[in-house]
Write a protein that holds these residues in place. Structure first.
Motif, PDB file in Angstrom:
ATOM      1  N   VAL A   1     -17.383 -19.070  32.153  1.00 60.01           N
ATOM      2  CA  VAL A   1     -16.299 -20.039  32.349  1.00 60.01           C
ATOM      3  C   VAL A   1     -15.984 -20.761  31.038  1.00 60.01           C
ATOM      4  CG1 VAL A   1     -15.610 -22.161  33.541  1.00 60.01           C
ATOM      5  CG2 VAL A   1     -16.737 -20.323  34.808  1.00 60.01           C
ATOM      6  N   ALA A   2     -17.012 -21.059  30.256  1.00 62.24           N
ATOM      7  CA  ALA A   2     -16.792 -21.694  28.955  1.00 62.24           C
ATOM      8  C   ALA A   2     -15.965 -20.792  28.049  1.00 62.24           C
ATOM      9  CB  ALA A   2     -18.127 -22.032  28.300  1.00 62.24           C
ATOM     10  N   ALA A   3     -16.242 -19.494  28.077  1.00 64.91           N
ATOM     11  CA  ALA A   3     -15.477 -18.551  27.256  1.00 64.91           C
ATOM     12  C   ALA A   3     -14.046 -18.421  27.762  1.00 64.91           C
ATOM     13  CB  ALA A   3     -16.168 -17.188  27.246  1.00 64.91           C
ATOM     14  N   MET A   4     -13.870 -18.378  29.063  1.00 66.22           N
ATOM     15  CA  MET A   4     -12.527 -18.326  29.648  1.00 66.22           C
ATOM     16  C   MET A   4     -11.734 -19.565  29.249  1.00 66.22           C
ATOM     17  SD  MET A   4     -13.785 -17.071  33.412  1.00 66.22           S
ATOM     18  CE  MET A   4     -12.210 -17.173  34.284  1.00 66.22           C
ATOM     19  N   ARG A   5     -12.385 -20.728  29.359  1.00 65.60           N
ATOM     20  CA  ARG A   5     -11.725 -21.989  29.016  1.00 65.60           C
ATOM     21  C   ARG A   5     -11.361 -22.034  27.525  1.00 65.60           C
ATOM     22  NH1 ARG A   5     -11.047 -26.796  31.290  1.00 65.60           N
ATOM     23  NH2 ARG A   5     -12.295 -26.237  33.122  1.00 65.60           N
ATOM     24  N   HIS A   6     -12.257 -21.541  26.670  1.00 61.19           N
ATOM     25  CA  HIS A   6     -12.019 -21.537  25.222  1.00 61.19           C
ATOM     26  C   HIS A   6     -10.675 -20.868  24.907  1.00 61.19           C
ATOM     27  CE1 HIS A   6     -12.852 -20.997  20.907  1.00 61.19           C
ATOM     28  NE2 HIS A   6     -12.391 -19.759  21.075  1.00 61.19           N
ATOM     29  N   SER A   7     -10.415 -19.740  25.545  1.00 60.00           N
ATOM     30  CA  SER A   7      -9.187 -18.997  25.247  1.00 60.00           C
ATOM     31  C   SER A   7      -7.994 -19.477  26.067  1.00 60.00           C
ATOM     32  CB  SER A   7      -9.414 -17.496  25.499  1.00 60.00           C
ATOM     33  OG  SER A   7     -10.352 -16.983  24.583  1.00 60.00           O
TER      34      SER A   7
ATOM     35  N   VAL B   1     -15.359  -9.662  26.312  1.00 58.68           N
ATOM     36  CA  VAL B   1     -14.895  -8.608  27.232  1.00 58.68           C
ATOM     37  C   VAL B   1     -14.921  -9.121  28.668  1.00 58.68           C
ATOM     38  CG1 VAL B   1     -15.443  -6.334  28.206  1.00 58.68           C
ATOM     39  CG2 VAL B   1     -15.574  -6.693  25.732  1.00 58.68           C
ATOM     40  N   LEU B   2     -16.025  -9.750  29.038  1.00 56.64           N
ATOM     41  CA  LEU B   2     -16.158 -10.253  30.408  1.00 56.64           C
ATOM     42  C   LEU B   2     -15.209 -11.414  30.689  1.00 56.64           C
ATOM     43  CD1 LEU B   2     -20.040 -10.083  30.782  1.00 56.64           C
ATOM     44  CD2 LEU B   2     -18.341  -8.543  31.790  1.00 56.64           C
ATOM     45  N   ALA B   3     -14.970 -12.266  29.697  1.00 57.66           N
ATOM     46  CA  ALA B   3     -14.031 -13.377  29.884  1.00 57.66           C
ATOM     47  C   ALA B   3     -12.625 -12.842  30.146  1.00 57.66           C
ATOM     48  CB  ALA B   3     -14.038 -14.280  28.657  1.00 57.66           C
ATOM     49  N   GLY B   4     -12.228 -11.811  29.406  1.00 55.77           N
ATOM     50  CA  GLY B   4     -10.926 -11.194  29.657  1.00 55.77           C
ATOM     51  C   GLY B   4     -10.865 -10.595  31.046  1.00 55.77           C
TER      52      GLY B   4
ATOM     53  N   MET C   1      -2.868 -16.405  32.705  1.00 53.25           N
ATOM     54  CA  MET C   1      -4.213 -15.827  32.720  1.00 53.25           C
ATOM     55  C   MET C   1      -4.196 -14.373  32.257  1.00 53.25           C
ATOM     56  SD  MET C   1      -5.552 -17.312  36.368  1.00 53.25           S
ATOM     57  CE  MET C   1      -5.563 -19.060  36.740  1.00 53.25           C
ATOM     58  N   ILE C   2      -3.229 -13.618  32.740  1.00 56.05           N
ATOM     59  CA  ILE C   2      -3.121 -12.212  32.345  1.00 56.05           C
ATOM     60  C   ILE C   2      -2.796 -12.094  30.864  1.00 56.05           C
ATOM     61  CG2 ILE C   2      -1.747 -10.108  32.647  1.00 56.05           C
ATOM     62  CD1 ILE C   2      -1.439 -10.972  35.629  1.00 56.05           C
ATOM     63  N   HIS C   3      -1.875 -12.910  30.400  1.00 56.11           N
ATOM     64  CA  HIS C   3      -1.521 -12.879  28.971  1.00 56.11           C
ATOM     65  C   HIS C   3      -2.729 -13.224  28.104  1.00 56.11           C
ATOM     66  CE1 HIS C   3       0.613 -13.344  25.263  1.00 56.11           C
ATOM     67  NE2 HIS C   3       0.400 -14.642  25.214  1.00 56.11           N
ATOM     68  N   THR C   4      -3.484 -14.248  28.502  1.00 55.75           N
ATOM     69  CA  THR C   4      -4.646 -14.653  27.707  1.00 55.75           C
ATOM     70  C   THR C   4      -5.723 -13.585  27.718  1.00 55.75           C
ATOM     71  OG1 THR C   4      -4.171 -16.986  28.161  1.00 55.75           O
ATOM     72  CG2 THR C   4      -6.370 -16.455  27.374  1.00 55.75           C
ATOM     73  N   TYR C   5      -5.937 -12.961  28.865  1.00 55.19           N
ATOM     74  CA  TYR C   5      -6.898 -11.844  28.901  1.00 55.19           C
ATOM     75  C   TYR C   5      -6.504 -10.765  27.905  1.00 55.19           C
ATOM     76  CZ  TYR C   5      -6.113  -7.094  30.703  1.00 55.19           C
ATOM     77  OH  TYR C   5      -5.821  -5.754  30.811  1.00 55.19           O
TER      78      TYR C   5
ATOM     79  N   ALA D   1     -12.566 -11.461  33.625  1.00 57.96           N
ATOM     80  CA  ALA D   1     -12.593 -12.541  34.617  1.00 57.96           C
ATOM     81  C   ALA D   1     -11.231 -13.205  34.765  1.00 57.96           C
ATOM     82  CB  ALA D   1     -13.652 -13.571  34.230  1.00 57.96           C
ATOM     83  N   LEU D   2     -10.522 -13.384  33.657  1.00 57.87           N
ATOM     84  CA  LEU D   2      -9.188 -13.986  33.728  1.00 57.87           C
ATOM     85  C   LEU D   2      -8.208 -13.073  34.465  1.00 57.87           C
ATOM     86  CD1 LEU D   2      -8.903 -15.613  30.202  1.00 57.87           C
ATOM     87  CD2 LEU D   2      -8.857 -16.820  32.404  1.00 57.87           C
TER      88      LEU D   2
END
Length: 299
Positions: free
Chosen positions: A33-39, A113-116, A77-81, A118-119
């Motif tokens: 979640v921290a990595a998802m939030r970072h991006s 990779v996993l953060a992308g 979310m898709i764009h950020t992934y 997950a998003l």
């Protein structure tokens, strides 16, 4: 006179609050979640979600209602992934995104990779939750929106465009092939953003088709200006490095046409986009202003 900057600021704040709430459902001490939030919360233009909300307003829907906002957040979310994965060493191997270390630099490659991933999955979880939320939109229309976004994000759209972009590093593209590649890599999700907003706003098929023509033109104009900025943009303003296209032997509009002709081409595309809005009233002014903004943007 329409104030685009105020409009963009208001919409970005709405989107950021909604995105923040979506991430708050994750475990607080979760590394992913921290990595998802970072991006996801690292700034950015929020162009695709803003276009979605503006399109809903253009056809008479509620541009800032929870229905349009849910689709807008899923699109971001898709764009950020896609950006997280684009930046990976196996792809473009970039160190900066939106003026911050890329996800794999701030964390590590596996986490990125996993953060992308997950998003991407959170986007469709969010769309499904909105469809079940009693918004007054028919299930058939929601399914159409979800299919539209999925097709644009997948191998019929963005992924195919990314694959062609990688292949083009060793096989130069002519102008026709370059346009086809960008209509997939960049244009498909922009078109889906506008079409989804128009569908959720209650647009007629005629209105959706007209907005699709608008979106196709601005999607390509956005990419042409992106190519120009990669040549002459200021990295401090853009939040990412310039000159990377040439160093990777990428096919670009300035490379094929030169800077002057590329600027003229972008202006023509924006003119075409504005013509597609001729039948719409002042409710579509945000879309008109966004088209003009694309020509003048610095990042």
């Amino acid at each position: 006179m329409f104030d685009l900057q105020a409009y963009l600021t208001d919409r970005r704040e709405e989107i950021d609050r909604a995105l923040d709430r979506a991430l708050d459902r994750g475990t607080e001490d979760s590394r992913i979640v921290a990595a998802m939030r970072h991006s996801l919360m690292g700034g950015g233009k929020r162009l695709r979600p803003v276009l979605c909300m503006a399109a809903a307003g253009a056809v008479g829907g509620n541009a800032s209602g929870k229905t349009a906002r849910a689709a807008a957040c899923a699109l971001e979310m898709i764009h950020t992934y896609s950006l997280i994965h684009d930046d990976l060493p196996a792809m473009d191997d970039d160190d900066l995104r939106r003026g911050k270390p890329t996800c794999h630099r701030a964390f590590d490659e596996a986490t990125a990779v996993l953060a992308g991933d997950a998003l991407l999955t959170l986007a469709f979880e969010s769309l499904a939750a909105a469809a079940m939320d009693g918004s007054g939109i028919s299930p058939d229309r929601w399914l159409r929106v979800i299919r539209e976004i999925a097709a644009a994000a997948g191998h019929h759209g963005m992924i195919e465009g990314q694959m062609r972009d990688i292949a083009a590093e060793t096989t130069p593209l002519d102008r026709e092939a370059l346009e086809a590649m960008h209509s997939l890599k960049t244009g498909a999700l922009i078109r889906a953003s506008v079409r989804a907003g128009a569908m959720l706003g209650g647009g007629t098929e005629t209105e959706i088709d007209a907005l699709d023509r608008y979106a196709a033109q601005i999607g390509l104009a956005f990419q042409v200006t992106d190519d120009i900025l990669n040549v002459e943009g200021d990295p401090a303003v853009m939040g990412k490095a310039a000159g990377t296209d040439a160093s990777r032997n990428k096919s670009t509009y300035p490379g094929l046409m030169g800077l002057t002709a590329s600027r003229s081409f972008a202006r023509k595309l924006v003119e075409n986009a504005l013509q597609a809005l001729d039948a719409f009233n002042a409710a579509s002014d945000p879309l008109r202003a966004i088209a003009r903004y694309i020509l003048d943007r610095k990042r």
